[in-house]
Design a protein around this motif. Structure first.
Motif, PDB file in Angstrom:
ATOM      1  N   ASP A 100       0.820  -1.210   0.000  1.00 64.29           N
ATOM      2  CA  ASP A 100       0.000   0.000   0.000  1.00 64.29           C
ATOM      3  C   ASP A 100       0.859   1.267   0.000  1.00 64.29           C
ATOM      4  OD1 ASP A 100       1.051  -0.048   2.542  1.00 64.29           O
ATOM      5  OD2 ASP A 100      -0.873  -0.129   3.579  1.00 64.29           O
ATOM      6  N   GLN A 101       2.162   1.103  -0.264  1.00 65.95           N
ATOM      7  CA  GLN A 101       3.133   2.200  -0.334  1.00 65.95           C
ATOM      8  C   GLN A 101       3.383   2.859   1.019  1.00 65.95           C
ATOM      9  OE1 GLN A 101       4.854   2.914  -3.389  1.00 65.95           O
ATOM     10  NE2 GLN A 101       3.918   0.933  -3.694  1.00 65.95           N
ATOM     11  N   LYS A 102       3.064   2.161   2.103  1.00 68.26           N
ATOM     12  CA  LYS A 102       3.342   2.686   3.438  1.00 68.26           C
ATOM     13  C   LYS A 102       4.656   2.103   3.943  1.00 68.26           C
ATOM     14  CE  LYS A 102      -1.341   3.785   4.752  1.00 68.26           C
ATOM     15  NZ  LYS A 102      -2.423   3.591   5.693  1.00 68.26           N
ATOM     16  N   ILE A 103       5.377   2.933   4.655  1.00 67.18           N
ATOM     17  CA  ILE A 103       6.662   2.539   5.227  1.00 67.18           C
ATOM     18  C   ILE A 103       6.440   1.991   6.631  1.00 67.18           C
ATOM     19  CG2 ILE A 103       8.877   3.434   6.062  1.00 67.18           C
ATOM     20  CD1 ILE A 103       8.789   3.481   3.068  1.00 67.18           C
ATOM     21  N   SER A 104       7.138   0.898   6.931  1.00 67.19           N
ATOM     22  CA  SER A 104       7.117   0.368   8.296  1.00 67.19           C
ATOM     23  C   SER A 104       8.522  -0.077   8.660  1.00 67.19           C
ATOM     24  CB  SER A 104       6.134  -0.807   8.402  1.00 67.19           C
ATOM     25  OG  SER A 104       6.579  -1.883   7.588  1.00 67.19           O
ATOM     26  N   PHE A 105       8.759  -0.224   9.931  1.00 66.62           N
ATOM     27  CA  PHE A 105      10.051  -0.697  10.430  1.00 66.62           C
ATOM     28  C   PHE A 105       9.855  -2.022  11.140  1.00 66.62           C
ATOM     29  CE2 PHE A 105      10.972   3.757   9.846  1.00 66.62           C
ATOM     30  CZ  PHE A 105      12.294   3.755   9.410  1.00 66.62           C
ATOM     31  N   ALA A 164      12.977  -6.290  -2.693  1.00 63.17           N
ATOM     32  CA  ALA A 164      11.770  -5.742  -3.322  1.00 63.17           C
ATOM     33  C   ALA A 164      10.960  -4.877  -2.370  1.00 63.17           C
ATOM     34  CB  ALA A 164      10.899  -6.871  -3.863  1.00 63.17           C
ATOM     35  N   GLN A 165      11.273  -4.923  -1.052  1.00 58.73           N
ATOM     36  CA  GLN A 165      10.560  -4.090  -0.090  1.00 58.73           C
ATOM     37  C   GLN A 165      11.370  -2.880   0.357  1.00 58.73           C
ATOM     38  OE1 GLN A 165       9.358  -7.096   2.856  1.00 58.73           O
ATOM     39  NE2 GLN A 165       7.257  -6.771   2.149  1.00 58.73           N
ATOM     40  N   ASN A 166      12.510  -2.627  -0.283  1.00 65.32           N
ATOM     41  CA  ASN A 166      13.233  -1.387  -0.006  1.00 65.32           C
ATOM     42  C   ASN A 166      12.376  -0.207  -0.444  1.00 65.32           C
ATOM     43  OD1 ASN A 166      15.597  -2.446   1.087  1.00 65.32           O
ATOM     44  ND2 ASN A 166      16.640  -2.559  -0.874  1.00 65.32           N
ATOM     45  N   TRP A 167      12.512   0.915   0.249  1.00 65.80           N
ATOM     46  CA  TRP A 167      11.728   2.100  -0.098  1.00 65.80           C
ATOM     47  C   TRP A 167      12.100   2.632  -1.482  1.00 65.80           C
ATOM     48  CZ3 TRP A 167      13.797   6.824  -1.322  1.00 65.80           C
ATOM     49  CH2 TRP A 167      15.168   6.977  -1.076  1.00 65.80           C
TER      50      TRP A 167
END
Length: 196
Positions: A100-105, A164-167
């Motif tokens: 969903d184009q949201k960043i998480s840690f 593939a999940q890098n920003w």
């Protein structure tokens, strides 16, 4: 900047910098991120302890940061501080871009005794290479002098996979391109912004 601005492209893709990367054992060093860092007098902000591999992850981890002091970097104007031998440790935190184009840690930042970090005071024109697992930080600039720097991060494109999940993601028509030999540098199309 290294793929968009001709001046930064020429500097960032120089034969000399490619040779430095290869001297560190890289086979196909590939620039992925560049930043001009403004740490202005009296207001230049703090950068908390972090590892570059948190943000620019490959499997296996290969990111390396080339940090150029464009002005003298001192304890007074907010030089880098590093945690000695931390490059031998694990990547403890990952920043991920979700569908969903949201960043998480994910993961954690260890609790540090900041007195164990050591300053890297540098003269203008100096270069320090930062292993992706090295914990580093900088304090606020409370001095009347600025502290400008240029940072270029590169990865190994041979035998390592960009997550593939890098920003930071590139499109098929604008891929990451390894350093090229001097005289063979190509003008690249402007990078398109993807996602966020």
């Amino acid at each position: 900047m290294h793929d968009v601005d001709p001046v930064f492209a020429t500097f960032s893709r120089s034969k000399k910098l490619a040779e430095v990367a290869k001297s560190l054992g890289y086979i196909a060093p590939t620039p992925v991120q560049s930043m001009y860092i403004f740490k202005q007098p009296m207001i230049g902000g703090e950068v908390v302890p972090h590892q570059d591999s948190t943000f620019l992850y490959t499997d296996p981890p290969t990111v390396c940061g080339a940090w150029f002091a464009l002005e003298d970097a001192t304890m007074e104007n907010g030089c880098l501080w590093i945690l000695p031998k931390s490059h031998k440790g694990e990547i403890t935190r990952r920043m991920r871009l979700a569908g969903d184009q949201k960043i998480s840690f994910e993961g954690h930042v260890p609790e540090f005794e900041l007195s164990t970090f050591v300053p890297l005071e540098m003269k203008e024109g100096s270069l320090v290479m930062l292993h992706g697992a090295v914990w580093h930080m900088s304090h606020e600039n409370k001095s009347p002098k600025s502290r400008h720097a240029y940072s270029l991060h590169f990865i190994e494109a041979s035998g390592a996979e960009w997550d593939a999940q890098n920003w930071l993601q590139r499109t098929e028509d604008n891929p990451f391109v390894p350093f090229e030999a001097a005289g063979e540098q190509k003008t690249r199309p402007p990078m398109r912004k993807v996602g966020i």
